[in-house]
Design an enzyme around this catalytic site. Structure first.
Site, short mmCIF file in Angstrom:
data_model
loop_
_atom_site.label_atom_id
_atom_site.label_comp_id
_atom_site.label_asym_id
_atom_site.label_seq_id
_atom_site.Cartn_x
_atom_site.Cartn_y
_atom_site.Cartn_z
N TRP A 149 12.68 0.63 -6.69
CA TRP A 149 12.81 -0.50 -5.76
C TRP A 149 14.25 -1.00 -5.73
O TRP A 149 14.64 -1.84 -6.57
CB TRP A 149 11.84 -1.63 -6.16
N ARG A 204 14.95 -3.57 1.19
CA ARG A 204 15.50 -2.71 0.14
C ARG A 204 16.97 -2.46 0.37
O ARG A 204 17.40 -2.27 1.51
CB ARG A 204 14.74 -1.38 0.06
N GLN A 218 5.12 -3.71 5.04
CA GLN A 218 4.08 -3.05 4.26
C GLN A 218 2.77 -3.80 4.43
O GLN A 218 2.76 -4.98 4.77
CB GLN A 218 4.44 -3.07 2.77
N ALA A 303 -5.91 -0.39 -5.62
CA ALA A 303 -4.87 -1.04 -4.82
C ALA A 303 -4.17 0.03 -4.01
O ALA A 303 -4.18 1.21 -4.37
CB ALA A 303 -3.88 -1.75 -5.72
N1 DAH Z 1 4.34 -0.97 -3.96
C1 DAH Z 1 4.50 0.47 -3.78
C2 DAH Z 1 5.81 0.74 -3.08
O1 DAH Z 1 6.30 -0.10 -2.39
C3 DAH Z 1 3.38 1.03 -3.00
C4 DAH Z 1 2.11 1.01 -3.77
C5 DAH Z 1 1.76 2.07 -4.57
C6 DAH Z 1 1.27 -0.07 -3.68
C7 DAH Z 1 0.59 2.07 -5.28
C8 DAH Z 1 0.09 -0.11 -4.41
C9 DAH Z 1 -0.24 0.99 -5.21
O2 DAH Z 1 -0.74 -1.14 -4.36
O3 DAH Z 1 -1.41 0.97 -5.91
O4 DAH Z 1 6.34 1.80 -3.23
#
Ligand code: DAH
Length: 335
Positions: A149, A204, A218, A303
């Site tokens: 990130w 980002r 997202q 999730a």
């Molecule tokens: N937060 C992750 C990203 O931005 C994406 C993600 C991956 C969200 C796995 C989730 C998960 O809830 O279980 O790259």
């Protein structure tokens, strides 16, 4: 020429005038080049000097009177309401109607398909704390996972990310790079069973190209209950993705790594012979339940997080993510 009669007639006619166009006809009739008065002036030269003088003067007075009436009337029209000067015979002006941005259209489609499956829409802040964004999600300081990130840190008291000392240090702020912190915020406030999605903007710190932008949307998803399984997730996300992208899509689930889920997976869709990554997902890591104070070993959850632009690009066959943010009407008018 009977000037008196002319004036009476002109005055009566003027009373009937109800719009600018009619006033113009009146002017042409009484003051125009082909009016009775104008013809009279042309015949004036044939009269005797005495008559010329007398009748010429009278005619001038009549003309002055007519001009005065005309001016008054035209002033009235320019002051009065627009209704009287509306010309109903003019062709209409085309009204351009606004429409929704392609990203809004895609986002709404995604939200709708999860709402149909019983998910509640919740929102989280775009400015996050280091705790919710990283630590609570098991993305610890100095751990290489943080590199996933590329973060915009905000100028707050503690400047270096790893210098954070206390657990819920509210001072360390950043622009969220993913929507996953909403998972923690929501679970802190709610006891399962729960089923939420959280759409929102992320940022980002990275160079832009056709598939990357420094801002994007997202949609985070979270479902927690007793007896939640990865198989359950698979069937639910398949249903949702089919309702967004069409019934004929081919999906692929493959192992991946995210610190806040175990196991972690990624879901791809096959488009034109190529596999395209759609979302990250997994079973919620038990540490997250601990962090929000849930009872031990009682709950399971899955999730997921998906990128809205990716869906918009697939839905609308757009090959450059930056077009969505260009504000170019030639692009936007196509949706
Ligand atoms: N937060 C992750 C990203 O931005 C994406 C993600 C991956 C969200 C796995 C989730 C998960 O809830 O279980 O790259």
């Amino acid at each position: 020429m009977d000037f008196k009669q002319l004036l009476t007639q002109a005055q009566n006619d003027l009373k009937q005038v109800s719009c600018e166009a009619e006033l113009e006809s009146w002017r042409i009739k009484y003051l125009g080049r082909k009016s009775g008065l104008a013809s009279f002036f042309k015949t004036l030269k044939d009269l005797s000097d005495e008559l010329k003088k007398r009748q010429g003067q009278q005619a001038n007075e009549v003309r002055q009177q007519l001009q005065e009436w005309y001016q008054k009337a035209s002033q009235q029209f320019s002051n009065s309401s627009t209704v009287s000067i509306l010309d109903y015979t003019r062709p209409g002006k085309k009204i351009t109607q606004g429409h929704l941005h392609p990203l809004t259209l895609s986002l709404r489609k995604i939200i709708k398909s999860f709402e149909k499956l019983g998910f509640l829409v919740v929102e989280g802040p775009e400015i996050e704390t280091e705790y919710y964004h990283f630590d609570a999600l098991r993305i610890f300081p100095d751990h290489p996972a943080r590199d996933m990130w590329n973060t915009f840190w905000l100028d707050s008291k503690n400047k270096t990310p790893s210098a954070r000392k206390t657990k819920k240090d509210e001072e360390k702020l950043l622009l969220r790079a993913h929507t996953s912190p909403v998972q923690i915020r929501y679970m802190e406030q709610h006891i399962p069973p729960l089923r939420i999605i959280s759409p929102g903007r992320c940022f980002r710190y990275e160079a832009t190209d056709a598939t990357h932008n420094f801002q994007f949307y997202q949609v985070e998803g979270l479902m927690v209950d007793e007896h939640i399984t990865l198989a359950g997730f698979k069937s639910l996300i398949t249903m949702a993705l089919k309702s967004i992208l069409g019934d004929n899509i081919l999906l692929r689930f493959r192992p991946s790594y995210f610190p806040f889920v175990t196991p972690g997976i990624e879901v791809d869709v096959k488009i034109a012979g190529k596999w395209i990554e759609l979302l990250g997902a997994g079973m919620v890591h038990p540490d997250l339940f601990k962090v929000v104070g849930y009872e031990n070993n009682k709950w399971q959850g899955f999730a997921f997080g998906l990128g809205v632009e990716r869906f918009a690009m697939l839905n609308f066959k757009v090959d450059d993510i930056r077009l969505f943010y260009s504000s170019d009407v030639r692009f936007l008018e196509q949706f």
